[in-house]
Design a protein around this motif. Structure first.
Motif, PDB file in Angstrom:
ATOM      1  N   LEU A  29       0.821  -1.204   0.000  1.00 17.69           N
ATOM      2  CA  LEU A  29       0.000   0.000   0.000  1.00 17.69           C
ATOM      3  C   LEU A  29       0.859   1.259   0.000  1.00 17.69           C
ATOM      4  CD1 LEU A  29      -2.875   1.056   0.007  1.00 17.69           C
ATOM      5  CD2 LEU A  29      -2.797   1.006   2.497  1.00 17.69           C
ATOM      6  N   ASP A  33       0.751   3.971  -2.842  1.00 19.12           N
ATOM      7  CA  ASP A  33       0.426   5.346  -2.464  1.00 19.12           C
ATOM      8  C   ASP A  33       1.516   6.320  -2.891  1.00 19.12           C
ATOM      9  OD1 ASP A  33      -1.022   7.424  -1.360  1.00 19.12           O
ATOM     10  OD2 ASP A  33      -0.290   7.078   0.668  1.00 19.12           O
ATOM     11  N   THR A  34       2.727   5.858  -2.984  1.00 17.62           N
ATOM     12  CA  THR A  34       3.821   6.710  -3.426  1.00 17.62           C
ATOM     13  C   THR A  34       3.822   6.875  -4.937  1.00 17.62           C
ATOM     14  OG1 THR A  34       5.123   5.955  -1.543  1.00 17.62           O
ATOM     15  CG2 THR A  34       6.317   7.025  -3.313  1.00 17.62           C
ATOM     16  N   SER A  70       0.947  12.501  -0.297  1.00 15.23           N
ATOM     17  CA  SER A  70       0.908  11.033  -0.317  1.00 15.23           C
ATOM     18  C   SER A  70       2.271  10.443   0.009  1.00 15.23           C
ATOM     19  CB  SER A  70       0.451  10.538  -1.687  1.00 15.23           C
ATOM     20  OG  SER A  70      -0.886  10.892  -1.905  1.00 15.23           O
ATOM     21  N   SER A  74       3.044   8.254   3.317  1.00 17.88           N
ATOM     22  CA  SER A  74       3.584   6.901   3.171  1.00 17.88           C
ATOM     23  C   SER A  74       4.913   6.743   3.896  1.00 17.88           C
ATOM     24  CB  SER A  74       3.759   6.575   1.694  1.00 17.88           C
ATOM     25  OG  SER A  74       2.523   6.555   1.052  1.00 17.88           O
ATOM     26  N   SER A 102      -3.368   9.723   8.034  1.00 17.57           N
ATOM     27  CA  SER A 102      -4.381   9.550   6.994  1.00 17.57           C
ATOM     28  C   SER A 102      -5.511  10.563   7.128  1.00 17.57           C
ATOM     29  CB  SER A 102      -4.938   8.131   7.036  1.00 17.57           C
ATOM     30  OG  SER A 102      -3.928   7.218   6.693  1.00 17.57           O
ATOM     31  N   CYS A 138      -7.892   9.107  -5.841  1.00 17.97           N
ATOM     32  CA  CYS A 138      -6.832   8.155  -5.496  1.00 17.97           C
ATOM     33  C   CYS A 138      -6.219   8.489  -4.134  1.00 17.97           C
ATOM     34  CB  CYS A 138      -5.766   8.169  -6.589  1.00 17.97           C
ATOM     35  SG  CYS A 138      -4.315   7.198  -6.194  1.00 17.97           S
ATOM     36  N   SER A 139      -5.932   9.754  -3.913  1.00 20.67           N
ATOM     37  CA  SER A 139      -5.342  10.157  -2.638  1.00 20.67           C
ATOM     38  C   SER A 139      -6.288   9.879  -1.475  1.00 20.67           C
ATOM     39  CB  SER A 139      -4.970  11.635  -2.683  1.00 20.67           C
ATOM     40  OG  SER A 139      -4.333  12.007  -1.491  1.00 20.67           O
ATOM     41  N   MET A 142      -6.502   6.009  -0.950  1.00 20.78           N
ATOM     42  CA  MET A 142      -5.281   5.502  -0.312  1.00 20.78           C
ATOM     43  C   MET A 142      -5.229   5.871   1.167  1.00 20.78           C
ATOM     44  SD  MET A 142      -3.473   3.710  -2.302  1.00 20.78           S
ATOM     45  CE  MET A 142      -3.241   3.353  -4.006  1.00 20.78           C
ATOM     46  N   GLY A 143      -5.702   7.056   1.517  1.00 25.73           N
ATOM     47  CA  GLY A 143      -5.741   7.446   2.924  1.00 25.73           C
ATOM     48  C   GLY A 143      -6.646   6.537   3.740  1.00 25.73           C
ATOM     49  N   HIS A 146      -5.055   3.037   4.057  1.00 26.28           N
ATOM     50  CA  HIS A 146      -4.015   2.963   5.097  1.00 26.28           C
ATOM     51  C   HIS A 146      -4.633   2.681   6.460  1.00 26.28           C
ATOM     52  CE1 HIS A 146      -0.211   3.847   3.190  1.00 26.28           C
ATOM     53  NE2 HIS A 146      -0.731   4.870   2.535  1.00 26.28           N
TER      54      HIS A 146
END
Length: 170
Positions: A29, A33-34, A70, A74, A102, A138-139, A142-143, A146
């Protein structure tokens, strides 16, 4: 008999691959995320260089801070994950710091999205594209991911400690 053995082998391999992915979910992840927000930003503004993003930065119009947030999120999460071992993963530091990072990044991205999408048109009459929308989504995803992965990892480690405690007392 040969077909049944082949099916069992494929089932075993798929089960092991899923187990590996679930066990390594925090690392995968962080990598996703990166890389994913950076790739989305570079595809949405292919003509701009990194220095032009920083030189022309405006909170309302520039999107360079989304991949940076991000990457920072990460980096912090993987450092905390790396410093925590089994018992510390089951307690607060990993889950707590992941939740703080997050949620704070979700607040920032939501605030930025309200400014960017509130105007409807970005700098120099450039209309917001689907790739730029995907960058925000996406951001945010991903948050949230996490937090979910940190919670699942914490629960898994608590279960391990409970099993080891029962085995030690036996």
């Amino acid at each position: 008999m040969g077909l049944l053995r082949g099916v069992k082998t494929v089932f075993f391999l798929i089960t092991m691959a899923i187990s590996f992915l679930l066990f390594s979910a925090p690392v995968f992840l962080v990598i996703a995320d990166t890389l994913l927000p950076s790739a989305l930003l570079s595809s949405s503004s292919s003509l701009k260089t990194l220095s032009s993003h920083f030189n022309n930065y405006s909170f309302q119009y520039s999107l360079i801070d989304i991949p940076i947030i991000s990457i920072i999120r990460s980096a912090i999460i993987i450092c905390v994950y790396g410093f925590c071992d089994g018992p510390r993963l089951s307690r607060g530091p990993y889950l707590g710091i992941t939740a703080i990072c997050s949620v704070s990044s979700l607040v920032f991205v939501s605030l930025k999205a309200s400014f960017v999408f509130g105007s409807g048109i970005t700098q120099k009459g450039h209309v917001i594209t689907s790739m730029e929308t995907a960058l925000f989504v996406c951001s945010m995803v991903m948050g949230v991911a996490h937090i979910i992965v940190a919670y699942r990892t914490s629960c898994r480690e608590r279960r391990k400690l409970l099993v080891y405690k029962i085995d030690i007392e036996a």
